[in-house]
Design a protein around this motif. Structure first.
Motif, PDB file in Angstrom:
ATOM      1  N   ARG A  70       3.041   0.137   1.109  1.00  0.00           N
ATOM      2  CA  ARG A  70       2.220   1.225   0.552  1.00  0.00           C
ATOM      3  C   ARG A  70       0.889   0.643   0.123  1.00  0.00           C
ATOM      4  O   ARG A  70       0.855  -0.399  -0.529  1.00  0.00           O
ATOM      5  CB  ARG A  70       2.884   1.833  -0.689  1.00  0.00           C
ATOM      6  N   VAL A  71      -0.173   1.318   0.479  1.00  0.00           N
ATOM      7  CA  VAL A  71      -1.515   0.879   0.071  1.00  0.00           C
ATOM      8  C   VAL A  71      -2.246   2.081  -0.523  1.00  0.00           C
ATOM      9  O   VAL A  71      -2.170   3.189   0.020  1.00  0.00           O
ATOM     10  CB  VAL A  71      -2.307   0.323   1.282  1.00  0.00           C
ATOM     11  N   ASN A  72      -2.874   1.843  -1.628  1.00  0.00           N
ATOM     12  CA  ASN A  72      -3.645   2.896  -2.263  1.00  0.00           C
ATOM     13  C   ASN A  72      -4.920   2.264  -2.820  1.00  0.00           C
ATOM     14  O   ASN A  72      -4.869   1.539  -3.801  1.00  0.00           O
ATOM     15  CB  ASN A  72      -2.802   3.524  -3.379  1.00  0.00           C
ATOM     16  N   VAL A  73      -6.023   2.497  -2.152  1.00  0.00           N
ATOM     17  CA  VAL A  73      -7.287   1.876  -2.566  1.00  0.00           C
ATOM     18  C   VAL A  73      -8.282   2.983  -2.931  1.00  0.00           C
ATOM     19  O   VAL A  73      -8.416   3.969  -2.204  1.00  0.00           O
ATOM     20  CB  VAL A  73      -7.871   0.996  -1.428  1.00  0.00           C
TER      21      VAL A  73
END
Lengths: 147, 92
Positions: A70-73
Motif C-alpha cells: 500500500r502506498v499513500n503519498v
C-alpha cells in the motif's frame, strides 16, 4: 432545468409515465446530479486551487496481506511550486548542459523558459489530472489532485 | 508565504526494528537560524568569490529558496506499507 428533467416532464405530459414514476425519476436524477456537484472546483464563484498531489496504490480486494503493498503519498502543491522555482537558481552553464541532456533524450525544451506565471498555470492545469491504472494483479494506482 | 512545519513524524517498522520519532522542528528552526547567522560571513565570502563563475548568485539565493522549500513541506506525507515493513514520514 436540465434536459433530462425536461424529458421526464414531457413523458409525463404525453402520459407515457405516471406521476409517481415521474416523481421517482426526478428524485433519482436530483440525487445523481447532486452527487456530481460535490466534485466541482468552483464553489460560490471562487475557483479552488489544487492543494495536494496524491498518489495511492491499493491492493486488490481480498488480496493476501502478506503480499499486499500500500502506498499513500500526499505532496503539497506548494512543494511542487518551490521545486520548480529552484530552476531559476541554475546558472547558465548548467542550464545549457541540462538542455543538451534533454535534447539527447528527445525532449526539445529550454529550462530557461520556465517562468513563475507558467508554473501557476501548470499547477492549475494539474487540477484536471486524474490517472487511474489497474494492474494485472488487481492493484489500483491512482494519481489525482486534492482541493 | 507558508508557515514552516512544526513537527516531523517518522516511523519505520520492519521485522527487526520498530523505530518511531516525533521531531520538534519548531525547536530546531531557531537553532538553524543561529547557525545561519554565525555562518553568514562565510556565505558572503563564498558569494563574492563565486560571483564571476555564476554560482555566486546561487550561493546568495540558496538559503532563501531552501527556507521556502522547508516551509512548503508542511502537509507532505509519505506512507508506504509492504508485506513486512511500514514507513511513514509526515510533516505536520
Amino acid at each position: 432545468m436540465t434536459d433530462n428533467q425536461k424529458k421526464i416532464l414531457e413523458m409525463l405530459a404525453e402520459k407515457k409515465i405516471s406521476t409517481d414514476e415521474a416523481y421517482r425519476l426526478l428524485n433519482a436524477l436530483g440525487s445523481e446530479e447532486g452527487g456530481q456537484k460535490e466534485a466541482p472546483r468552483v464553489q460560490t464563484g471562487t475557483v479552488l486551487k489544487p492543494k495536494y498531489l496524491r498518489v495511492t496504490v491499493t491492493p486488490r480486494e481480498g488480496a493476501d496481506p502478506q503480499h499486499a503493498d500500500r502506498v499513500n503519498v500526499r505532496v503539497p502543491m506548494s512543494l511542487v511550486r518551490a521545486g520548480i522555482k529552484l530552476t531559476s537558481l541554475i546558472p547558465h552553464d548548467a542550464t545549457d548542459k541540462i538542455n543538451d541532456a534533454l535534447r539527447e533524450k528527445g525532449i526539445n525544451f529550454d529550462v530557461r523558459n520556465i517562468k513563475a506565471e507558467d508554473i501557476e498555470e501548470l499547477i492549475n492545469a494539474l487540477g484536471e489530472l486524474e490517472v487511474d491504472v489497474e494492474t494485472g494483479h488487481g492493484e489500483k494506482v491512482k494519481v489525482f489532485v486534492e482541493y | 508565504m507558508n508557515r514552516p512545519p512544526l513537527l516531523m513524524r517518522l516511523r519505520i517498522h520492519n521485522e527487526g526494528h520498530n523505530f518511531g520519532l516525533w521531531l520538534p522542528l519548531f525547536l530546531l528552526i531557531p537553532v538553524a537560524l543561529v547557525v545561519f547567522i554565525i555562518l553568514s560571513p562565510l556565505i558572503l565570502l563564498a558569494v563574492i568569490i563565486l560571483w564571476p563563475t555564476g554560482w555566486g548568485r546561487v550561493a546568495l539565493l540558496a538559503p532563501w529558496y531552501a527556507w521556502n522549500c522547508i516551509c512548503a513541506t508542511r502537509g507532505l506525507s509519505v506512507d508506504v506499507q509492504g508485506p513486512r515493513e511500514y514507513v511513514k514520514i509526515a510533516f505536520i
